[in-house]
Design an enzyme around this catalytic site. Structure first.
Site, PDB file in Angstrom:
ATOM      1  N   GLY A  78      57.104  -0.366   9.762  1.00  0.00           N
ATOM      2  CA  GLY A  78      58.161  -0.804   9.520  1.00  0.00           C
ATOM      3  C   GLY A  78      58.178  -2.071  10.600  1.00  0.00           C
ATOM      4  O   GLY A  78      57.715  -2.101  11.719  1.00  0.00           O
ATOM      5  N   ARG A 142      52.184  -0.074   4.966  1.00  0.00           N
ATOM      6  CA  ARG A 142      52.034   0.959   5.568  1.00  0.00           C
ATOM      7  C   ARG A 142      50.840   1.779   4.963  1.00  0.00           C
ATOM      8  O   ARG A 142      50.705   3.083   4.988  1.00  0.00           O
ATOM      9  CB  ARG A 142      53.398   1.766   5.120  1.00  0.00           C
ATOM     10  CG  ARG A 142      54.565   1.609   5.670  1.00  0.00           C
ATOM     11  CD  ARG A 142      55.592   2.870   5.290  1.00  0.00           C
ATOM     12  NE  ARG A 142      56.802   2.217   6.202  1.00  0.00           N
ATOM     13  CZ  ARG A 142      57.188   2.389   7.543  1.00  0.00           C
ATOM     14  NH1 ARG A 142      56.353   2.897   7.918  1.00  0.00           N
ATOM     15  NH2 ARG A 142      58.453   1.840   7.779  1.00  0.00           N
ATOM     16  N   ASP A 172      53.319   5.464  16.235  1.00  0.00           N
ATOM     17  CA  ASP A 172      52.614   6.482  16.649  1.00  0.00           C
ATOM     18  C   ASP A 172      51.230   6.853  15.633  1.00  0.00           C
ATOM     19  O   ASP A 172      50.279   7.084  16.185  1.00  0.00           O
ATOM     20  CB  ASP A 172      53.306   7.609  17.132  1.00  0.00           C
ATOM     21  CG  ASP A 172      54.350   8.288  15.854  1.00  0.00           C
ATOM     22  OD1 ASP A 172      54.483   7.694  15.232  1.00  0.00           O
ATOM     23  OD2 ASP A 172      54.966   9.592  15.815  1.00  0.00           O
ATOM     24  N   ASP A 173      51.571   6.840  14.523  1.00  0.00           N
ATOM     25  CA  ASP A 173      50.631   6.946  13.508  1.00  0.00           C
ATOM     26  C   ASP A 173      49.726   5.989  13.577  1.00  0.00           C
ATOM     27  O   ASP A 173      48.554   6.302  13.269  1.00  0.00           O
ATOM     28  CB  ASP A 173      51.328   7.290  11.923  1.00  0.00           C
ATOM     29  CG  ASP A 173      51.878   8.848  11.951  1.00  0.00           C
ATOM     30  OD1 ASP A 173      51.556   9.598  12.800  1.00  0.00           O
ATOM     31  OD2 ASP A 173      52.749   8.758  11.066  1.00  0.00           O
ATOM     32  N   LYS A 199      54.789  -0.313  18.995  1.00  0.00           N
ATOM     33  CA  LYS A 199      55.950  -0.918  18.150  1.00  0.00           C
ATOM     34  C   LYS A 199      56.821   0.219  17.307  1.00  0.00           C
ATOM     35  O   LYS A 199      56.186   1.169  16.850  1.00  0.00           O
ATOM     36  CB  LYS A 199      55.205  -1.708  16.915  1.00  0.00           C
ATOM     37  CG  LYS A 199      56.228  -2.362  16.040  1.00  0.00           C
ATOM     38  CD  LYS A 199      55.835  -2.240  14.519  1.00  0.00           C
ATOM     39  CE  LYS A 199      55.936  -0.550  14.033  1.00  0.00           C
ATOM     40  NZ  LYS A 199      55.823  -0.139  12.840  1.00  0.00           N
ATOM     41  N   THR A 200      58.036   0.057  17.483  1.00  0.00           N
ATOM     42  CA  THR A 200      58.875   0.722  16.323  1.00  0.00           C
ATOM     43  C   THR A 200      60.383   0.606  16.860  1.00  0.00           C
ATOM     44  O   THR A 200      60.577   0.943  18.117  1.00  0.00           O
ATOM     45  CB  THR A 200      58.379   2.148  16.099  1.00  0.00           C
ATOM     46  OG1 THR A 200      59.641   2.749  15.189  1.00  0.00           O
ATOM     47  CG2 THR A 200      58.300   3.246  17.355  1.00  0.00           C
ATOM     48  N   ILE A 201      61.064   0.168  16.018  1.00  0.00           N
ATOM     49  CA  ILE A 201      62.509   0.286  16.305  1.00  0.00           C
ATOM     50  C   ILE A 201      63.044   1.766  16.679  1.00  0.00           C
ATOM     51  O   ILE A 201      63.990   2.132  17.344  1.00  0.00           O
ATOM     52  CB  ILE A 201      63.450  -0.404  15.415  1.00  0.00           C
ATOM     53  CG1 ILE A 201      63.399   0.407  14.011  1.00  0.00           C
ATOM     54  CG2 ILE A 201      63.148  -1.745  15.046  1.00  0.00           C
ATOM     55  CD1 ILE A 201      64.726   0.182  13.024  1.00  0.00           C
ATOM     56  N   ASP A 202      62.196   2.687  16.317  1.00  0.00           N
ATOM     57  CA  ASP A 202      62.889   4.149  16.402  1.00  0.00           C
ATOM     58  C   ASP A 202      62.884   4.682  17.940  1.00  0.00           C
ATOM     59  O   ASP A 202      63.472   5.576  18.096  1.00  0.00           O
ATOM     60  CB  ASP A 202      61.928   5.113  15.482  1.00  0.00           C
ATOM     61  CG  ASP A 202      62.385   4.904  14.062  1.00  0.00           C
ATOM     62  OD1 ASP A 202      62.788   4.029  13.605  1.00  0.00           O
ATOM     63  OD2 ASP A 202      61.461   5.691  13.287  1.00  0.00           O
ATOM     64  N   LYS A 239      93.305   3.469  10.066  1.00  0.00           N
ATOM     65  CA  LYS A 239      93.523   4.399   9.011  1.00  0.00           C
ATOM     66  C   LYS A 239      92.042   4.924   8.637  1.00  0.00           C
ATOM     67  O   LYS A 239      92.406   5.395   7.560  1.00  0.00           O
ATOM     68  CB  LYS A 239      94.082   3.558   7.795  1.00  0.00           C
ATOM     69  CG  LYS A 239      93.381   2.441   7.592  1.00  0.00           C
ATOM     70  CD  LYS A 239      94.331   1.503   6.255  1.00  0.00           C
ATOM     71  CE  LYS A 239      93.640   0.370   5.881  1.00  0.00           C
ATOM     72  NZ  LYS A 239      94.178  -0.415   4.881  1.00  0.00           N
ATOM     73  N   TYR A 240      91.027   4.535   9.075  1.00  0.00           N
ATOM     74  CA  TYR A 240      89.934   4.967   8.481  1.00  0.00           C
ATOM     75  C   TYR A 240      89.069   5.661   9.531  1.00  0.00           C
ATOM     76  O   TYR A 240      88.993   5.356  10.810  1.00  0.00           O
ATOM     77  CB  TYR A 240      89.175   3.751   8.261  1.00  0.00           C
ATOM     78  CG  TYR A 240      89.457   3.326   6.877  1.00  0.00           C
ATOM     79  CD1 TYR A 240      89.820   4.011   5.903  1.00  0.00           C
ATOM     80  CD2 TYR A 240      89.513   1.765   6.922  1.00  0.00           C
ATOM     81  CE1 TYR A 240      90.364   3.168   4.735  1.00  0.00           C
ATOM     82  CE2 TYR A 240      90.146   1.033   5.841  1.00  0.00           C
ATOM     83  CZ  TYR A 240      90.445   1.864   4.699  1.00  0.00           C
ATOM     84  OH  TYR A 240      90.794   1.162   3.560  1.00  0.00           O
ATOM     85  N   GLY A 248      65.968   5.561  12.297  1.00  0.00           N
ATOM     86  CA  GLY A 248      65.340   6.679  13.315  1.00  0.00           C
ATOM     87  C   GLY A 248      65.058   7.584  12.417  1.00  0.00           C
ATOM     88  O   GLY A 248      65.534   8.578  12.199  1.00  0.00           O
ATOM     89  N   GLU A 308      69.460   9.018  11.191  1.00  0.00           N
ATOM     90  CA  GLU A 308      69.014   9.183   9.854  1.00  0.00           C
ATOM     91  C   GLU A 308      68.286  10.352   9.664  1.00  0.00           C
ATOM     92  O   GLU A 308      68.293  10.989   8.540  1.00  0.00           O
ATOM     93  CB  GLU A 308      68.041   7.892   9.764  1.00  0.00           C
ATOM     94  CG  GLU A 308      67.349   7.626   8.331  1.00  0.00           C
ATOM     95  CD  GLU A 308      66.410   6.639   8.559  1.00  0.00           C
ATOM     96  OE1 GLU A 308      66.393   5.917   7.369  1.00  0.00           O
ATOM     97  OE2 GLU A 308      65.685   6.721   9.475  1.00  0.00           O
ATOM     98  N   ARG A 424      66.292  -4.523  11.847  1.00  0.00           N
ATOM     99  CA  ARG A 424      64.740  -4.721  12.153  1.00  0.00           C
ATOM    100  C   ARG A 424      63.921  -6.011  12.263  1.00  0.00           C
ATOM    101  O   ARG A 424      63.010  -5.917  12.817  1.00  0.00           O
ATOM    102  CB  ARG A 424      63.971  -3.940  10.900  1.00  0.00           C
ATOM    103  CG  ARG A 424      64.395  -2.475  11.030  1.00  0.00           C
ATOM    104  CD  ARG A 424      63.444  -1.715  10.228  1.00  0.00           C
ATOM    105  NE  ARG A 424      63.139  -2.343   8.913  1.00  0.00           N
ATOM    106  CZ  ARG A 424      62.060  -1.650   8.065  1.00  0.00           C
ATOM    107  NH1 ARG A 424      61.840  -0.390   8.441  1.00  0.00           N
ATOM    108  NH2 ARG A 424      61.701  -2.320   7.074  1.00  0.00           N
TER     109      ARG A 424
HETATM  110  P1  FBP Z   1      58.105   2.578  11.751  1.00  0.00           P
HETATM  111  O1  FBP Z   1      58.164   3.886  12.399  1.00  0.00           O
HETATM  112  O2  FBP Z   1      56.980   2.110  11.018  1.00  0.00           O
HETATM  113  O3  FBP Z   1      58.224   1.333  12.981  1.00  0.00           O
HETATM  114  O4  FBP Z   1      59.317   2.453  10.771  1.00  0.00           O
HETATM  115  C1  FBP Z   1      60.591   2.790  11.103  1.00  0.00           C
HETATM  116  C2  FBP Z   1      61.792   2.727  10.211  1.00  0.00           C
HETATM  117  O5  FBP Z   1      62.416   1.507  10.694  1.00  0.00           O
HETATM  118  C3  FBP Z   1      62.771   3.978  10.432  1.00  0.00           C
HETATM  119  O6  FBP Z   1      63.614   3.690  11.090  1.00  0.00           O
HETATM  120  C4  FBP Z   1      62.985   4.031   8.859  1.00  0.00           C
HETATM  121  O7  FBP Z   1      63.319   5.392   8.525  1.00  0.00           O
HETATM  122  C5  FBP Z   1      61.787   3.424   8.097  1.00  0.00           C
HETATM  123  O8  FBP Z   1      61.033   2.801   8.889  1.00  0.00           O
HETATM  124  C6  FBP Z   1      62.225   2.863   6.794  1.00  0.00           C
HETATM  125  O9  FBP Z   1      60.904   2.455   6.110  1.00  0.00           O
HETATM  126  P2  FBP Z   1      60.817   1.487   5.035  1.00  0.00           P
HETATM  127  O10 FBP Z   1      60.749   0.201   5.740  1.00  0.00           O
HETATM  128  O11 FBP Z   1      59.490   1.909   4.259  1.00  0.00           O
HETATM  129  O12 FBP Z   1      61.973   1.542   4.130  1.00  0.00           O
END
Ligand code: FBP
Length: 553
Positions: A78, A142, A172-173, A199-202, A239-240, A248, A308, A424
């Site tokens: 991602g 991916r 990580d993968d 790397k990863t926003i997660d 009201k909401y 994540g 998520e 992202r």
């Molecule tokens: P990475 O772990 O590859 O960095 O991706 C994280 C992520 O952005 C998650 O937050 C999200 O669940 C997923 O990718 C969404 O994947 P896609 O881009 O394939 O829709």
């Protein structure tokens, strides 16, 4: 190409480097390392890349002449803000070491390496992308790099282009695969080094030596800006209830960081839900109670942050999903002949009693998602489940019952949001711009010093950039054995939210007050120019982890 005023101004930004990297450097080696667990098994699987020392780059008076080197780079998985700066850091690094060096980018992720799809990244191209968001310079993908056939296909093109080192920028993968590839090329004596970048926003690729994965800082700031805006709206209209799902895939770091930034009424942390063995009904009751308590004070509005990955952390839901995966994998054909209108009843009749009961309690749309949307491995794609709607519908139902019983006298009206893709590819914050550039530059030094199987590491990042510590960590150090698709595999241990450390502790200490009162914080947009306390702040998570911050009451 027309550029925005910000793009033009931002192109001139010079990312800050740690002081030690600004001139000649030398390697300082630390102690030999071992994996976080399963040492014997990992050692056996990685005889060439296990046990290597930690590396730190320190200033040196002696400039060394490095030979020119061709380097390849891959963006994997991602998108995450700052990827272009990692690449420009590698480019500037290898060119500084020897201006004849070349950088090649493989197109659309690891698939580009296997499919021999690449481009040379020249200075002109790099300059177009400095300090920009996105991965569009070469694209990402991916495809998993895991088979010998793929490694050999990769070797063919690396050999053809005389590439001596490959940098894999991923989570990580992808970094686990980078390490397997490093080991394979080392065992074969192919003379190709493999270096990883976190790397990863997660935010779930982190450990003692990797403080944070890049992109987490920017993505959380973008989400927090928007949640802050929603909170202003919410506090204006009154009201909401806004149910906001945040990306994540599995860990709740993003939701927790956003909660620390915006002080919502509620934030669910999946890891806590699992630790307390909470059922879906427990989570719903927790939210409904907060809604009722605020309503009793005349406040029929609020915000709920939902990670998520939540459903997979609810033990009972996990069991339901596992049974569904299994059942549908073996009855695909039979299920495809069941009329849509009868599918729900059909599934209920096939499940165990416990799972049938949970399935029957789910709203129609969620029940359908659980049976329809499956990934290539036959698993439910949890990210497609609209957890924000699931929870709000169930909360509404509960409040309706409480109203009938005289336990709730307020009003409840919900709005739903999902923030993920919005953050992202944002232009990287100063933190991510500097951190990524430093990670890339460090990768070039690891290459120049002949390292393989290392991840680029930049630490002490809550201090000013000049005090950052750059070096390398053997990837095997982060590994343990885990069951994947029925087999024990060496993988980098994923960092979930730790309920025993400061970020969660700070949140837990405040959340009851945030739930009842309206203590919203409005962070506003990321600022790139201006006072350092506005522009250069790292995440609250990092500050709390490094004991640099106390959240005030
Ligand atoms: P990475 O772990 O590859 O960095 O991706 C994280 C992520 O952005 C998650 O937050 C999200 O669940 C997923 O990718 C969404 O994947 P896609 O881009 O394939 O829709």
């Amino acid at each position: 190409m027309i550029k925005s005023a910000l793009q033009i101004a931002r192109a001139a930004y010079r990312p800050k480097l740690p002081k030690a990297l600004r001139g000649a450097v030398k390697v300082s080696e630390g102690k030999a390392t071992g994996s976080v667990a399963d040492q014997e098994a990992i050692r056996k699987l990685f005889p060439n890349t296990y046990g290597m020392p930690l590396i730190r780059f320190v200033e040196s008076d002696e400039a060394v002449n490095f030979p020119a080197v061709n380097v390849g780079v891959i963006l994997s998985g991602g998108q995450a803000p700052g990827g272009h700066n990692v690449i420009s850091g590698i480019f500037d690094g290898v060119k500084t070491l020897n201006k004849e060096s070349k950088l090649y980018g493989f197109i659309l992720g690891p698939g580009g390496l296997i499919g021999h799809n690449y481009m040379e990244l020249t200075g002109d191209i790099i300059d177009e992308y400095r300090n920009t968001g996105g991965f569009d310079i070469i694209g990402s993908g991916r495809t998993k790099l895991e088979t010998t056939a793929q490694f050999e296909k990769g070797y063919e093109i690396l050999k053809k282009l005389n590439i001596k080192a490959l940098v894999i920028i991923g989570g990580d993968d992808s970094n686990t695969n980078a390490c397997v590839l490093a080991e394979y090329y080392a065992a074969k004596n192919y003379g190709i080094q493999v270096i990883g970048c976190p790397k990863t926003i997660d935010g779930d690729l982190k450990n003692e030596m990797i403080e944070t994965s890049f992109g987490f800082d920017t993505a959380c700031k973008v989400y927090s800006e928007v949640i802050g805006n929603i909170q202003r709206d919410c506090n204006s209209a009154r009201k909401y209830w806004h149910f906001i799902k945040l990306m994540g895939r599995s860990a709740s770091h993003i939701a927790l960081e956003c909660a620390l930034q915006v002080q919502p009424n509620i934030c669910i942390v999946s890891e806590e839900v699992e630790a307390n063995d909470m059922s879906l009904d427990d989570v719903v009751t927790y939210i409904a109670r907060a809604v009722a308590n605020r309503a009793a004070e005349g406040n029929n509005f609020g915000t709920v942050l939902i990670p998520e990955g939540l459903v997979e952390f609810i033990p009972a839901m996990k069991r339901l999903i596992a049974e569904l995966n299994d059942f549908l994998a073996h009855h695909t054909e039979e299920f495809s002949h069941i009329k849509k209108s009868h599918q729900r009843e059909y599934i209920i009749s096939k499940l165990s009693e416990e799972n049938a009961e949970i399935y029957a309690s789910l709203p129609e749309s969620v029940a359908r998602q659980l049976t329809l949307d499956r990934d290539p491995h036959g698993n439910v794609q949890v990210s497609l489940i609209e957890t924000e709607k699931l929870l709000s519908e169930m909360v509404a139902k509960k409040l309706y019952e409480w109203k009938a019983a005289g336990k709730f006298t307020g009003k409840f009206s919900a709005q739903h949001h999902f923030f993920g893709y919005e953050g992202r590819c944002a232009a990287p914050s100063n933190y991510d711009a500097d951190y990524c550039y430093s990670l890339g530059y460090t990768a070039s030094l690891l290459i120049a010093n002949g390292k393989t199987g290392y991840m680029s590491s930049v630490r002490n990042t809550t201090a000013p950039a000049e005090q950052w510590i750059a070096g390398g960590v053997p990837i095997t150090m982060m590994m343990n054995m885990e069951r994947r698709h029925g087999e024990m595999k060496p993988v980098i241990r994923k960092a979930l939210v730790n309920l025993d450390v400061a970020p969660f502790g700070a949140f837990a200490a405040q959340r009851d007050a945030w739930a009842l009162r309206t203590e919203y914080v409005y962070p506003g947009p990321i600022q790139y120019f201006g006072p350092t306390e506005v522009c250069d702040q790292p995440t609250k998570t990092l500050q709390l982890e490094q004991v640099k911050l106390k959240i005030e009451n």
